[in-house]
Design a protein around this motif. Structure first.
Motif, short mmCIF file in Angstrom:
data_model
loop_
_atom_site.label_atom_id
_atom_site.label_comp_id
_atom_site.label_asym_id
_atom_site.label_seq_id
_atom_site.Cartn_x
_atom_site.Cartn_y
_atom_site.Cartn_z
N VAL A 90 0.84 -1.19 0.00
CA VAL A 90 0.00 0.00 0.00
C VAL A 90 0.88 1.25 0.00
O VAL A 90 1.87 1.32 0.73
CB VAL A 90 -0.94 0.02 1.22
N THR A 91 0.51 2.22 -0.81
CA THR A 91 1.26 3.48 -0.87
C THR A 91 0.27 4.62 -1.04
O THR A 91 -0.93 4.42 -1.22
CB THR A 91 2.27 3.48 -2.03
N THR A 92 0.78 5.85 -0.98
CA THR A 92 0.06 7.04 -1.39
C THR A 92 0.84 7.65 -2.55
O THR A 92 1.98 7.26 -2.80
CB THR A 92 -0.11 8.03 -0.22
N PRO A 93 0.26 8.61 -3.28
CA PRO A 93 0.87 9.01 -4.56
C PRO A 93 2.18 9.79 -4.46
O PRO A 93 2.96 9.78 -5.42
CB PRO A 93 -0.21 9.90 -5.20
N GLN A 94 2.44 10.47 -3.34
CA GLN A 94 3.57 11.39 -3.30
C GLN A 94 4.90 10.65 -3.16
O GLN A 94 4.97 9.55 -2.61
CB GLN A 94 3.39 12.43 -2.19
N GLU A 95 5.96 11.30 -3.60
CA GLU A 95 7.28 10.68 -3.64
C GLU A 95 7.79 10.32 -2.25
O GLU A 95 8.51 9.33 -2.09
CB GLU A 95 8.27 11.60 -4.35
N VAL A 96 7.43 11.07 -1.24
CA VAL A 96 7.88 10.78 0.12
C VAL A 96 7.44 9.37 0.55
O VAL A 96 8.17 8.66 1.24
CB VAL A 96 7.35 11.83 1.12
N ALA A 97 6.24 8.96 0.14
CA ALA A 97 5.76 7.61 0.43
C ALA A 97 6.41 6.59 -0.49
O ALA A 97 6.83 5.51 -0.05
CB ALA A 97 4.24 7.55 0.30
N LEU A 98 6.52 6.92 -1.77
CA LEU A 98 7.07 5.98 -2.74
C LEU A 98 8.52 5.61 -2.43
O LEU A 98 8.95 4.49 -2.70
CB LEU A 98 6.97 6.57 -4.15
N LEU A 99 9.26 6.55 -1.85
CA LEU A 99 10.65 6.28 -1.47
C LEU A 99 10.75 5.03 -0.60
O LEU A 99 11.61 4.17 -0.80
CB LEU A 99 11.24 7.48 -0.71
N ASP A 100 9.86 4.95 0.40
CA ASP A 100 9.90 3.81 1.33
C ASP A 100 9.21 2.58 0.76
O ASP A 100 9.58 1.45 1.09
CB ASP A 100 9.26 4.20 2.66
#
Length: 312
Positions: A198-208
């Protein structure tokens, strides 16, 4: 989890965290404290899990992206599909599943078959297990080191009497550390169908989240797909959609393409989800016609099709 050193002995090796190659690795302490080598309880865990057809992990490297919300709604949906469902909460320090599923304040009972899970008041085919049932005070802080967390996760898998299940959904904490190494090692004894990330769209989440996907690849867990949560807000009045968390680097779609994993779908925000979770009710029943419910159902159907090898 940081990249492994060139001569990494592997997370399940007796030398994990101790070998010369481990020196200086940022994961050294995690690997050193995690269970490894042949565990004497694995045969018993395998026997206990043999009555469960499918096992799904819900993961994310990032906290606050909606893993527990997704796990609970997936479990509600599977129960509505007349599947026998178990929901296991291994977020030892932040157990929210009892609240979200409407069983907060319940206590565990033990029989000659083992620990009896708590059953949902709305679905008699949904069994739930969490450390939350073991706490005297819901506000009590769980301040445990890795080995004690590992021991409780093992106990959940070895001692809980789930009976016959079609699905066991495992809600995990964020990250790629002790709990994740433990659950993957123990569940491998009985087979893991795969992980939903599960993720959210922003890069801060995608990094992890990229790290979480690489963790799955390293330990051999199939990635069933990625769910992009909080992907937009649909106005209940004009039905227009606003992207609150901007996908500045292309969002989950681009990440999935780059990492060669499926994108299961994007889930728009709906304030009613938060209220449903606070009240311990199924959002799918509270708002059956909402765009968010339709998006969730489409994702759930893909997951069922992937693990049951059926056509949508």
């Amino acid at each position: 989890m940081a990249p492994a050193p060139e001569h990494c002995p592997g997370t399940e090796s007796e030398q994990a965290g101790k070998a010369d190659a481990c020196q200086g690795c940022p994961n050294q302490q995690i690997c050193a404290t995690a269970p490894k080598g042949p565990d004497p309880d694995l045969p018993q865990i395998k026997e206990r899990l043999s009555s469960i057809k499918h096992k799904i992990l819900v993961l994310s490297g990032k906290g606050g992206v909606g893993k527990s919300t997704f796990s609970s709604q997936l479990s509600f949906a599977l129960a509505e599909m007349n599947r026998q469902v178990g929901l296991l909460d291994i977020d030892i320090c932040g157990p929210s599943i009892p609240k979200i599923t409407g069983v907060e304040g319940e206590s565990l009972h033990e029989s000659n078959l083992g620990w009896e899970p708590v059953y949902s008041p709305a679905y008699d085919n949904l069994a739930i297990m969490s450390i939350g049932f073991l706490l005297k005070d819901p506000d009590e802080a769980v301040i445990w080191r890795g080995p004690k967390k590992n021991g409780l996760i093992k106990q959940f898998l070895r001692d809980v009497y789930w009976d016959q299940l079609d699905f066991l959904v495992v809600d995990t904490p964020p990250g790629t550390s002790d709990e994740h190494l433990s659950i993957t090692q123990y569940l491998k004894a009985g087979g893991i169908d795969g992980a939903v990330v599960v993720t959210t769209p922003q890069e801060v989440a995608l990094l992890d989240v990229r790290k979480e996907i690489n963790f799955c690849k390293k330990v051999g867990i199939p990635v069933l797909g990625v769910v992009e949560n909080m992907a937009g807000f649909v106005c209940p009045n004009c039905r227009g959609e606003t992207r609150i968390f901007a996908p500045t680097t292309g969002g989950a779609a681009k990440m999935c393409q780059e990492m060669n994993v499926p994108l299961l779908g994007s889930i728009p925000l709906d304030p009613l989800i938060a209220r449903s979770c606070d009240e311990g009710k199924s959002y799918l029943q509270q708002a059956p016609q909402s765009p968010t419910t339709q998006a969730l159902k489409a994702v759930f159907e893909k997951i069922v099709a992937a693990v049951e090898k059926t056509q949508i």
